[in-house]
Design a protein around this motif. Structure first.
Motif, mmCIF file in Angstrom:
data_model
loop_
_atom_site.group_PDB
_atom_site.id
_atom_site.type_symbol
_atom_site.label_atom_id
_atom_site.label_comp_id
_atom_site.label_asym_id
_atom_site.label_seq_id
_atom_site.Cartn_x
_atom_site.Cartn_y
_atom_site.Cartn_z
ATOM 1 N N LEU A 1 18.807 -33.515 -39.189
ATOM 2 C CA LEU A 1 17.841 -32.861 -40.065
ATOM 3 C C LEU A 1 18.340 -31.464 -40.451
ATOM 4 O O LEU A 1 18.189 -31.031 -41.612
ATOM 5 N N ARG A 2 18.937 -30.748 -39.490
ATOM 6 C CA ARG A 2 19.480 -29.420 -39.790
ATOM 7 C C ARG A 2 20.570 -29.503 -40.847
ATOM 8 O O ARG A 2 20.664 -28.668 -41.749
ATOM 9 N N GLU A 3 21.398 -30.534 -40.728
ATOM 10 C CA GLU A 3 22.441 -30.712 -41.736
ATOM 11 C C GLU A 3 21.825 -31.031 -43.094
ATOM 12 O O GLU A 3 22.370 -30.642 -44.148
ATOM 13 N N ASN A 4 20.686 -31.726 -43.095
ATOM 14 C CA ASN A 4 20.011 -32.063 -44.353
ATOM 15 C C ASN A 4 19.488 -30.812 -45.053
ATOM 16 O O ASN A 4 19.616 -30.675 -46.280
ATOM 17 N N ASP B 1 13.581 -28.468 -47.763
ATOM 18 C CA ASP B 1 13.306 -27.082 -47.407
ATOM 19 C C ASP B 1 13.247 -26.956 -45.883
ATOM 20 O O ASP B 1 12.647 -27.795 -45.184
ATOM 21 N N MET B 2 13.864 -25.936 -45.326
ATOM 22 C CA MET B 2 13.960 -25.773 -43.877
ATOM 23 C C MET B 2 12.580 -25.605 -43.252
ATOM 24 O O MET B 2 12.276 -26.217 -42.208
ATOM 25 N N ALA B 3 11.736 -24.768 -43.885
ATOM 26 C CA ALA B 3 10.402 -24.540 -43.323
ATOM 27 C C ALA B 3 9.593 -25.827 -43.311
ATOM 28 O O ALA B 3 8.880 -26.139 -42.336
ATOM 29 N N LEU B 4 9.708 -26.587 -44.417
ATOM 30 C CA LEU B 4 8.988 -27.861 -44.480
ATOM 31 C C LEU B 4 9.500 -28.838 -43.421
ATOM 32 O O LEU B 4 8.728 -29.544 -42.769
ATOM 33 N N ALA B 5 10.802 -28.863 -43.282
ATOM 34 C CA ALA B 5 11.389 -29.778 -42.301
ATOM 35 C C ALA B 5 10.938 -29.422 -40.888
ATOM 36 O O ALA B 5 10.615 -30.300 -40.070
ATOM 37 N N LYS B 6 10.889 -28.123 -40.576
ATOM 38 C CA LYS B 6 10.499 -27.717 -39.229
ATOM 39 C C LYS B 6 9.030 -27.985 -38.954
ATOM 40 O O LYS B 6 8.641 -28.290 -37.818
ATOM 41 N N SER B 7 8.219 -27.912 -39.983
ATOM 42 C CA SER B 7 6.780 -28.081 -39.783
ATOM 43 C C SER B 7 6.326 -29.535 -39.846
ATOM 44 O O SER B 7 5.206 -29.853 -39.432
ATOM 45 N N THR B 8 7.152 -30.390 -40.346
ATOM 46 C CA THR B 8 6.753 -31.803 -40.493
ATOM 47 C C THR B 8 7.710 -32.748 -39.748
ATOM 48 O O THR B 8 7.381 -33.309 -38.705
#
Length: 722
Positions: free
Chosen positions: A647-650, A657-664
């Protein structure tokens, strides 16, 4: 002789007895009136029983009734010497208990006579005597009758006359001559001791000859010993003779002049066999040892076999069988060659039976190997003949092979296990189904697919011949799985074909699972789907292993298919099959292809796994944890971290979006990494547990097969678990 007063002679006869200088005279009752005389009687005629002065419980009659072995036993128990003849042994006991013969005086009333009559009869004036008779006339007369009866073969009459001659007329200065004993002994020994009826008279004659120091003829001695033994209880023949009589004869013969070399090995051997058949193992072994060690005889194998067989039947002297085998080797026999004759095979069979009772597997196998080396057993082999010589030998051989195979399997020595299994049919032994399975499992665990297939084919061949039970489907599954693990595709197909021909079936659920694993290794998702459809058509409901293996096809490295893995999770839920942690781990592994869409699918699968794990903690687990539990393990957390890295690589590549990825997306993955097996009370209250009916437990055979297949699986055990 001139007699001038006959009345005086009559008086003397009445007063002094019935014999005067060798002449027999009649007594006059009138001449002996008013006279008392003392008559003596033997204790046996006065009383039937005599007690010893020291208060012993044994009586003279009891001592006199004891047979030879009983006399020896009694002497040993009292610390007395047990050597010698029957008379010598009885004499020791009589002396020990103080039971010497006693005589009692009995008063006898005789007719009374007047004083004048007595004086007239006792007058000796004018009487003179001159004895011209032969003093040995009676001795010679009875001796002549003994010889005459013996020459005519009248052994009973000759025996009675010999007894009379010995007791009434023989003296230390004029004993019974040796020729008389030999003549009567020849009459008794005729016709095998006259059907053993003359055993006791012959024993007494031999003991008397030994007592007087007479040399006993070797031929008569051997005939008497052998003929006294029969096949009845105690070695008797029609209740005559027997072991006690034979032992007493042997003792008398050996104590006679030159008697140590009189008896032959045949006589001793006959005695040993009789003792063994009577169950007197210790005595038989002692005589056998004397033959081999002291006399340097070479007894026939039948003698050794009789003693070994008797020892092997017991529980307390079974180890004596090994001693008998040692005596046989000391006598010059070779264990590697004696199986060529029946008596030698009987000896080896007794050794095998004893080895099984002592749990000496090495000895039992060594004896069978020795039998196999014997020449002259064609068309059979020596070990086969030994194993089939009796039901007891066959049972002992079967148990020895089974235990040896079990030990080899415990040590993971598949070569030894296979060799022992191959020897069993050659020795006419039938392996149990458990033995076949044990050896096959050992070969499979050692990844010996070809040897396992060969053993399975041998099993099927014997089953088709009616010599064994057909292998069950589970055995075929084990071998098929081993072939798959070893990459033997041709063998896999061959074993499946044999299973179809032998059992007339395509297999069971495990068979289909093995086929699924084969396709899963190749990443053939469509092929796995076809097999699942085929299972449903055959009426077989796919289980958690089936779906996990299919999802494993979606996790094939280089061709991961996260969407298909998620779809199969949904399908198995619709069939009311709950995923376990193996299933979830395999599905998570299918999402590691670097794509954002796969990361989303992985987050979804993680969410479902967390929900199932929390529900399991709240409601409890029913069934085996290995197949039912959904709790994340250490590998689950490794996969979750790899998905978060993906996911980090994505987001670094701008796919999300990093914030969206971290929150979902990252939230359920973090829950897997931080998952604890203890929930808060509030969360426990929110979870609703389903009320389910009691589940049917897996049977022992399925558990065994699942465990075996799991151990055999060489690939990553997190994926395509079978």
């Amino acid at each position: 002789m001139r007699l001038t007063n006959a009345c005086c002679v009559l008086a003397i006869a009445a007063a002094g007895g019935s014999t005067v200088h060798g002449f027999q005279l009649a007594s006059s009752p009138r001449a002996c009136s008013s006279m008392k005389v003392s008559a003596t009687m033997n204790v046996d005629e006065v009383a039937a029983e005599t007690t010893s002065p020291n208060g012993s419980s044994m009586t003279y009659a009891e001592v006199n009734k004891l047979a030879f072995r009983a006399l020896q036993k009694e002497c040993k128990s009292l610390g007395l010497s047990a050597m010698g003849t029957t008379a010598a042994l009885r004499g020791r006991l009589v002396d020990h208990f103080g039971l010497a013969r006693e005589e009692k005086a009995v008063a006898v009333e005789l007719p009374k006579a007047t004083a004048a009559e007595i004086e007239e009869l006792c007058a000796t004036e004018g009487i003179t005597f001159c004895d011209e008779s032969d003093p040995d006339f009676d001795f010679k007369s009875v001796l002549s009758e003994v010889i005459q009866k013996s020459s005519m073969g009248h052994w009973k009459g000759a025996t009675r006359k010999l007894k009379k001659l010995t007791k009434q007329f023989s003296t230390p200065d004029n004993p019974v001559p040796r020729d008389a004993y030999v003549a009567v002994l020849e009459a008794c020994a005729a016709n095998r001791l006259n059907g053993a009826r003359a055993s006791e008279p012959a024993r007494r004659i031999l003991e008397d000859m030994a007592t007087f120091g007479y040399e006993i003829p070797a031929d008569l001695a051997n005939v008497c010993v052998v003929s006294s033994l029969g096949d009845g209880p105690g070695g008797t023949h029609d209740d005559c003779g027997g072991i006690d009589a034979a032992l007493a004869m042997v003792a008398a013969i050996e104590s006679s002049p030159g008697g140590a070399d009189v008896l032959t090995d045949a006589s001793y051997g006959r005695l040993v066999s009789a003792l063994a058949k009577d169950g007197a193992v210790e005595e038989a072994e002692l005589v056998l040892r004397s033959m081999v060690v002291e006399k340097s005889f070479t007894p026939p194998l039948s003698t050794f076999a009789d003693v070994a067989k008797a020892a092997a039947k017991t529980d307390d002297r079974v180890e004596d069988t090994l001693q008998v085998l040692s005596y046989a080797k000391a006598a010059g026999y070779e264990l590697d060659s004696i199986a060529a004759v029946e008596t030698g095979r009987d000896l080896l069979a007794s050794g095998v039976i004893a080895a099984e009772k002592m749990d000496n597997l090495a000895l039992g196998l060594r004896l069978l190997t020795a039998a196999a080396k014997a020449q002259g057993c064609a068309p059979d082999s020596g070990d086969d003949l030994v194993a089939s010589s009796s039901s007891a030998a066959q049972r002992a051989c079967t148990l020895i092979h089974k235990r040896a195979i079990d030990k080899a399997c415990e040590d993971s020595n598949w070569k030894l296990a296979v060799k022992l299994l191959e020897l069993m049919p050659k020795r006419s032994l039938t392996p149990a189904t458990s033995v076949w399975r044990r050896v096959l499992s050992t070969c499979c665990k050692n990844e010996k697919s070809r040897k396992a297939t060969a053993i399975l084919l041998d099993w099927v061949t014997l089953a088709n011949e009616g010599k064994a039970v057909k292998p069950p489907v589970s055995v075929f599954n084990t071998v098929v799985n081993t072939c798959e693990v070893c990459g033997e595709e041709e063998l896999t197909v061959k074993v499946l074909d044999i299973m179809r021909d032998t059992l007339e079936t395509e297999g069971n659920i495990i068979t289909f699972n093995i086929a699924l694993k084969r396709l899963a290794k190749m990443g053939n998702v469509l092929g796995c789907e076809a097999i699942l459809i085929g299972m449903l058509k055959e009426g077989l409901e796919p289980n958690v292993v089936s779906y996990t293996t299919t999802i494993g096809a979606c996790a094939k490295k280089g061709s991961q298919n996260a969407a298909a893995a998620s779809m199969w999770l949904q399908r198995m839920r619709t069939r009311e099959i709950q995923p376990n942690y193996h299933t979830y781990n395999t599905a998570l592994a299918a999402c590691l292809d670097g794509k954002l869409e796969s990361t989303f699918v992985g987050a979804k699968i993680a969410t479902e796994m967390v929900e199932d794990a929390e529900k399991e903690i709240a409601c409890g687990l029913k069934g085996s944890a290995n197949f039912k539990s959904a709790l994340p393990d250490s590998y689950t957390k490794v996969l979750a971290r790899q998905l978060m890295k993906q996911l980090r690589e994505n987001w670094r590549s701008g796919d999300i979006d990093m914030a969206l990825a971290k929150s979902t997306t990252r939230v359920p993955l973090l829950k897997l990494v931080d998952f604890e097996k203890k929930l808060a009370d509030a969360r426990l209250a929110e979870i609703q547990c389903d009320v389910e009916e009691d589940e049917v437990e897996e049977n022992a055979e399925q558990d065994y097969e699942f465990t075996l297949l799991k151990d055999l699986h060489k690939d990553d055990h997190r994926t395509a678990m079978v």
